[in-house]
Design a protein around this motif. Structure first.
Motif, PDB file in Angstrom:
ATOM      1  N   PRO A 220     -15.512 -75.447  23.893  1.00 29.63           N
ATOM      2  CA  PRO A 220     -16.170 -75.085  22.622  1.00 29.63           C
ATOM      3  C   PRO A 220     -17.647 -74.717  22.804  1.00 29.63           C
ATOM      4  N   ASP A 221     -18.267 -75.202  23.882  1.00 26.75           N
ATOM      5  CA  ASP A 221     -19.682 -74.876  24.131  1.00 26.75           C
ATOM      6  C   ASP A 221     -19.913 -73.371  24.289  1.00 26.75           C
ATOM      7  N   LEU A 222     -18.849 -72.626  24.689  1.00 23.21           N
ATOM      8  CA  LEU A 222     -19.026 -71.180  24.903  1.00 23.21           C
ATOM      9  C   LEU A 222     -19.051 -70.397  23.594  1.00 23.21           C
ATOM     10  N   LEU A 223     -18.731 -71.071  22.479  1.00 21.78           N
ATOM     11  CA  LEU A 223     -18.611 -70.342  21.201  1.00 21.78           C
ATOM     12  C   LEU A 223     -19.829 -70.503  20.310  1.00 21.78           C
ATOM     13  N   GLU A 224     -20.907 -71.041  20.884  1.00 15.67           N
ATOM     14  CA  GLU A 224     -22.068 -71.325  20.035  1.00 15.67           C
ATOM     15  C   GLU A 224     -22.641 -70.089  19.354  1.00 15.67           C
ATOM     16  N   HIS A 225     -22.624 -68.949  20.062  1.00 14.01           N
ATOM     17  CA  HIS A 225     -23.246 -67.747  19.463  1.00 14.01           C
ATOM     18  C   HIS A 225     -22.204 -66.652  19.277  1.00 14.01           C
ATOM     19  N   CYS A 226     -21.104 -66.946  18.580  1.00 14.20           N
ATOM     20  CA  CYS A 226     -20.069 -65.911  18.509  1.00 14.20           C
ATOM     21  C   CYS A 226     -20.372 -64.895  17.395  1.00 14.20           C
ATOM     22  N   SER A 227     -19.739 -63.703  17.528  1.00  9.92           N
ATOM     23  CA  SER A 227     -19.993 -62.610  16.580  1.00  9.92           C
ATOM     24  C   SER A 227     -19.303 -62.899  15.239  1.00  9.92           C
ATOM     25  N   ALA A 228     -19.642 -62.080  14.228  1.00 12.65           N
ATOM     26  CA  ALA A 228     -19.034 -62.249  12.906  1.00 12.65           C
ATOM     27  C   ALA A 228     -17.523 -62.013  12.991  1.00 12.65           C
ATOM     28  N   GLU A 229     -17.110 -61.017  13.800  1.00 11.60           N
ATOM     29  CA  GLU A 229     -15.663 -60.729  13.944  1.00 11.60           C
ATOM     30  C   GLU A 229     -14.940 -61.930  14.544  1.00 11.60           C
ATOM     31  N   ASP A 230     -15.570 -62.532  15.577  1.00 12.43           N
ATOM     32  CA  ASP A 230     -14.942 -63.692  16.211  1.00 12.43           C
ATOM     33  C   ASP A 230     -14.885 -64.867  15.233  1.00 12.43           C
ATOM     34  N   ALA A 231     -15.948 -65.041  14.437  1.00  8.27           N
ATOM     35  CA  ALA A 231     -15.964 -66.149  13.471  1.00  8.27           C
ATOM     36  C   ALA A 231     -14.816 -65.968  12.479  1.00  8.27           C
ATOM     37  N   GLU A 232     -14.556 -64.703  12.110  1.00  6.22           N
ATOM     38  CA  GLU A 232     -13.460 -64.435  11.168  1.00  6.22           C
ATOM     39  C   GLU A 232     -12.103 -64.808  11.786  1.00  6.22           C
ATOM     40  N   LEU A 233     -11.932 -64.437  13.070  1.00  4.33           N
ATOM     41  CA  LEU A 233     -10.673 -64.783  13.745  1.00  4.33           C
ATOM     42  C   LEU A 233     -10.527 -66.306  13.882  1.00  4.33           C
ATOM     43  N   ASN A 235     -11.714 -68.480  11.855  1.00  6.63           N
ATOM     44  CA  ASN A 235     -11.365 -68.925  10.509  1.00  6.63           C
ATOM     45  C   ASN A 235      -9.874 -68.790  10.244  1.00  6.63           C
ATOM     46  N   GLU A 236      -9.360 -67.627  10.695  1.00  4.29           N
ATOM     47  CA  GLU A 236      -7.930 -67.357  10.529  1.00  4.29           C
ATOM     48  C   GLU A 236      -7.108 -68.421  11.283  1.00  4.29           C
ATOM     49  N   ILE A 237      -7.567 -68.771  12.490  1.00 10.41           N
ATOM     50  CA  ILE A 237      -6.868 -69.799  13.287  1.00 10.41           C
ATOM     51  C   ILE A 237      -6.879 -71.127  12.521  1.00 10.41           C
ATOM     52  N   ASP A 238      -8.047 -71.465  11.952  1.00  7.02           N
ATOM     53  CA  ASP A 238      -8.166 -72.710  11.172  1.00  7.02           C
ATOM     54  C   ASP A 238      -7.173 -72.726  10.031  1.00  7.02           C
ATOM     55  N   ASN A 239      -7.142 -71.602   9.296  1.00 14.40           N
ATOM     56  CA  ASN A 239      -6.245 -71.546   8.138  1.00 14.40           C
ATOM     57  C   ASN A 239      -4.796 -71.717   8.558  1.00 14.40           C
ATOM     58  N   GLU A 240      -4.412 -71.029   9.664  1.00 12.97           N
ATOM     59  CA  GLU A 240      -3.017 -71.143  10.151  1.00 12.97           C
ATOM     60  C   GLU A 240      -2.726 -72.595  10.537  1.00 12.97           C
TER      61      GLU A 240
END
Ligand code: ADE
Length: 246
Positions: A220-233, A235-240
């Motif tokens: 998870p440390d590699l995701l600290e500065h992710c793009s808006a597109e990645d944040a959306e994906l 989010n989608e994973i969370d929802n699923e």
């Protein structure tokens, strides 16, 4: 690219440097690796490269004179802009560092043995100190080979299909997506349908999403500065995941 390796054991490099992709990179003159033995630059009659530490204590310390003289001997053939010391005290090696170094014309890698180096080597000879992990090896030769291997993958012409580099873990800062090959069903474990759909846009999206999923699980440390597109994906994973929980 030219790499000068300073090592007391150049013979350790012969197998790894002549096999597979590295062997080809050298045969094709994309990579030129030369070895310099600091012992050849020792300045006493015993050809010593190490000595006991001031202040006492166990082990031996690599001396200044042979290493300074060995690096100086390269002045005509190497720009000496980057002189890298392999050391467990160095900053951790990352793909970003590897990519940056692969853009230089040349590099010097210094491999030590014994308990460590005289501190004046760090202060006045080297430009960078790197570690390949939080464990102690018997010398810098394996770390130098790790650096050369990782660097060579970034050099144009070493890997025929550059797409294969750009799908490597870490290439764009996150872990790689899971991969599958034939057969489509192995002992009841099947390949995700989307990968066999032929729809490239869907496949790309699926791979990015799965790469993000595995990165969040393991690093998870590699995701600290992710793009808006990645944040959306993500989010989608969370929802699923919430849906499958309820
Ligand atoms: N020399 C000994 N251990 C090392 C490490 N972990 N990384 C780089 N150089 C080393």
């Amino acid at each position: 690219m030219r790499i000068d390796v300073l090592t007391l054991f150049p013979e350790m490099f012969s197998g790894p440097m002549s096999t597979s992709l590295l062997g080809k990179a050298i045969d094709n003159e994309i990579l030129d690796i030369q070895y310099t033995n600091p012992r050849d630059y020792a300045q006493d009659k015993h050809f010593s490269v190490d000595d006991a530490p001031y202040g006492g204590g166990p082990g031996m310390v690599m001396k200044c004179e042979p290493l300074f003289a060995a690096v100086d001997s390269l002045r005509e053939v190497n720009s000496l802009k980057r002189v890298v010391l392999m050391s467990p005290r160095g900053r951790p090696l990352t793909q970003t560092i590897v990519k940056e170094w692969s853009e230089s014309d040349d590099l010097v890698l210094i491999c030590g043995r014994y308990e460590g180096f005289d501190e004046r080597i760090s202060q006045a000879l080297v430009t960078d100190e790197v570690s390949i992990g939080d464990y102690v090896l018997s010398g810098g030769e394996l770390p130098a080979m790790v650096i050369i291997d990782a660097l060579s993958r970034m050099l144009p012409g070493v890997i025929g299909d550059f797409d294969s580099v750009s799908s490597d873990s870490f290439y764009d800062g996150i872990l790689g997506a899971p991969q599958f090959t034939r057969p489509p069903d192995f002992k009841g474990m099947t390949v995700p349908d989307v990968l066999m759909s032929g729809n490239h846009a869907l496949i790309e999206r699926y791979r990015r999403k799965e790469a993000l999923r595995v990165t969040r699980e393991r690093r998870p440390d590699l995701l600290e500065h992710c793009s808006a597109e990645d944040a959306e994906l993500l989010n989608e994973i969370d929802n699923e995941e919430h849906e499958s929980d309820s």
